[in-house]
Scaffold this motif. Sequence first.
Motif, mmCIF file in Angstrom:
data_model
loop_
_atom_site.group_PDB
_atom_site.id
_atom_site.type_symbol
_atom_site.label_atom_id
_atom_site.label_comp_id
_atom_site.label_asym_id
_atom_site.label_seq_id
_atom_site.Cartn_x
_atom_site.Cartn_y
_atom_site.Cartn_z
ATOM 1 N N GLN A 9 -5.703 -2.437 -22.052
ATOM 2 C CA GLN A 9 -7.081 -2.832 -21.880
ATOM 3 C C GLN A 9 -7.146 -4.023 -20.925
ATOM 4 O O GLN A 9 -6.154 -4.698 -20.701
ATOM 5 C CB GLN A 9 -7.699 -3.221 -23.227
ATOM 6 C CG GLN A 9 -7.578 -2.158 -24.300
ATOM 7 C CD GLN A 9 -8.191 -2.627 -25.604
ATOM 8 O OE1 GLN A 9 -9.377 -2.883 -25.671
ATOM 9 N NE2 GLN A 9 -7.366 -2.741 -26.623
ATOM 10 N N ASN A 11 -7.898 -7.624 -20.050
ATOM 11 C CA ASN A 11 -8.061 -8.916 -20.715
ATOM 12 C C ASN A 11 -8.909 -9.810 -19.825
ATOM 13 O O ASN A 11 -8.432 -10.373 -18.845
ATOM 14 C CB ASN A 11 -6.688 -9.540 -20.971
ATOM 15 C CG ASN A 11 -6.780 -10.825 -21.778
ATOM 16 O OD1 ASN A 11 -7.851 -11.395 -21.950
ATOM 17 N ND2 ASN A 11 -5.648 -11.292 -22.267
ATOM 18 N N HIS A 12 -10.177 -9.956 -20.181
ATOM 19 C CA HIS A 12 -11.088 -10.734 -19.344
ATOM 20 C C HIS A 12 -10.738 -12.225 -19.351
ATOM 21 O O HIS A 12 -11.077 -12.944 -18.408
ATOM 22 C CB HIS A 12 -12.534 -10.537 -19.819
ATOM 23 C CG HIS A 12 -13.015 -9.120 -19.719
ATOM 24 N ND1 HIS A 12 -13.086 -8.446 -18.526
ATOM 25 C CD2 HIS A 12 -13.441 -8.253 -20.669
ATOM 26 C CE1 HIS A 12 -13.553 -7.229 -18.728
ATOM 27 N NE2 HIS A 12 -13.767 -7.082 -20.023
ATOM 28 N N TYR A 265 -11.813 -8.684 -24.780
ATOM 29 C CA TYR A 265 -11.896 -7.307 -24.301
ATOM 30 C C TYR A 265 -13.342 -6.841 -24.200
ATOM 31 O O TYR A 265 -13.827 -6.521 -23.125
ATOM 32 C CB TYR A 265 -11.116 -6.375 -25.225
ATOM 33 C CG TYR A 265 -9.631 -6.635 -25.241
ATOM 34 C CD1 TYR A 265 -8.913 -6.716 -24.054
ATOM 35 C CD2 TYR A 265 -8.936 -6.798 -26.438
ATOM 36 C CE1 TYR A 265 -7.555 -6.956 -24.065
ATOM 37 C CE2 TYR A 265 -7.577 -7.033 -26.458
ATOM 38 C CZ TYR A 265 -6.888 -7.119 -25.259
ATOM 39 O OH TYR A 265 -5.543 -7.360 -25.280
ATOM 40 N N ASN A 266 -14.017 -6.783 -25.321
ATOM 41 C CA ASN A 266 -15.400 -6.314 -25.339
ATOM 42 C C ASN A 266 -16.328 -7.493 -25.056
ATOM 43 O O ASN A 266 -16.713 -8.231 -25.955
ATOM 44 C CB ASN A 266 -15.720 -5.676 -26.685
ATOM 45 C CG ASN A 266 -14.822 -4.488 -26.956
ATOM 46 O OD1 ASN A 266 -14.577 -3.680 -26.068
ATOM 47 N ND2 ASN A 266 -14.324 -4.389 -28.183
ATOM 48 N N ALA A 267 -16.670 -7.661 -23.792
ATOM 49 C CA ALA A 267 -17.469 -8.812 -23.369
ATOM 50 C C ALA A 267 -18.817 -8.332 -22.836
ATOM 51 O O ALA A 267 -18.942 -7.201 -22.351
ATOM 52 C CB ALA A 267 -16.726 -9.598 -22.290
ATOM 53 N N LYS A 269 -21.999 -8.059 -20.198
ATOM 54 C CA LYS A 269 -21.932 -7.729 -18.770
ATOM 55 C C LYS A 269 -21.741 -8.957 -17.876
ATOM 56 O O LYS A 269 -20.942 -8.902 -16.923
ATOM 57 C CB LYS A 269 -23.187 -6.958 -18.354
ATOM 58 C CG LYS A 269 -23.100 -6.405 -16.936
ATOM 59 C CD LYS A 269 -24.278 -5.494 -16.623
ATOM 60 C CE LYS A 269 -24.142 -4.903 -15.219
ATOM 61 N NZ LYS A 269 -25.272 -3.994 -14.907
ATOM 62 N N ARG A 272 -18.175 -9.775 -17.841
ATOM 63 C CA ARG A 272 -17.400 -8.761 -17.117
ATOM 64 C C ARG A 272 -17.543 -8.926 -15.611
ATOM 65 O O ARG A 272 -16.586 -8.696 -14.860
ATOM 66 C CB ARG A 272 -17.828 -7.350 -17.542
ATOM 67 C CG ARG A 272 -17.544 -7.022 -18.996
ATOM 68 C CD ARG A 272 -17.525 -5.510 -19.233
ATOM 69 N NE ARG A 272 -18.754 -4.856 -18.798
ATOM 70 C CZ ARG A 272 -19.828 -4.695 -19.544
ATOM 71 N NH1 ARG A 272 -19.828 -5.151 -20.796
ATOM 72 N NH2 ARG A 272 -20.884 -4.072 -19.085
#
Length: 346
Positions: A9, A11-12, A265-267, A269, A272
Amino acid sequence: MKMDAQLRQRNHTIDLLRLAAAFSIICLHNFSGSGVAGAEETVALCRFAVPLFFMFSGYFAAGFDNKRKLRQFLRILIWAVLGNLMYLARELLPQQNAYAARMRLSQIFPPGSWRNLLLFNESPISAHLWFLGAFAYVLLLDLLLGWLFDKLPRWTRWCITLALMLGGLTTYQLLTRDPGVDFQLYHYRNFLLFGLPFFLSGKLIRTGSFARIKKISWWGCLPLVFLAERLAVLEYGSLGPWELYMGSILTAFLLIHLALNHPLYNAPKPVRVLSWLGRETTLAVYLLHIFFLDFLRGLYWQHMQWQYEFGVFHLIPLGVFVLSLAAGTVLALCRAGAKRLFAKKE
């Protein structure tokens, strides 16, 4: 180590830290030697940026095969050549005639400049470009000798890495203090004593097992980062300006710990988008920001008087960052468009 599984995945956190490091480098070049309020303290706070870049590079390179390593080396080598040509054009284009251009070339390339470039990655065109040369050298060493390093016992690899890191830093600090020794900055700030130790640290973090080390929570890591940065400022206050501080090294290690053990991960918009900028524009920002820095500082000196206190000069890095990001975004979109076009033709 679960970090390998997490690489599937995006990694932001890593990309956001890359963006922060790019801004820190702009601050380094704007405030270093400027004499304004808080200049050298700001420089000390930003010294973590280059070590962090090398550590992230080593972390990802640990998962590359030789084909991917070769491709990465050639990519950075091309960027290094293009960067030097861009900066050379920046120096030669303002010259009025061929004679003035030749004179400027003789100033840019004095005797010994090629030796320093090949041995110490010190670009005669702009010292700022040492990073790309050092990066290319480190990638080449990893391509040719990385397999041998990986076969050594883990404790031996850490001993070599820490010996290069702390030995180089100690030698630099001791010899710089001795006026009788001709010790230049590039004798320390090069691929061997600066780039390679942090690159190897990133590799060891990727391949090592740290199950016995208690993971620091994110809310515990941030105060430690603050304390490490405070240590860097204290080192500046007591020892004077250096190229790197122990506090900067600790900050880099804490930030990579934060990125790898508390990945985002789930950030939303906006996050992102910032992450994409950190992933796609960081190298362009590194190359282009000097041009925008010269432009904005030129406007400042032309229209304003120098002031020691906080003022417009302190905001220049933000303007340079925005302009560099915009230019990097255009280049990234053009590159993506070209890839799609070639993919359709195939």
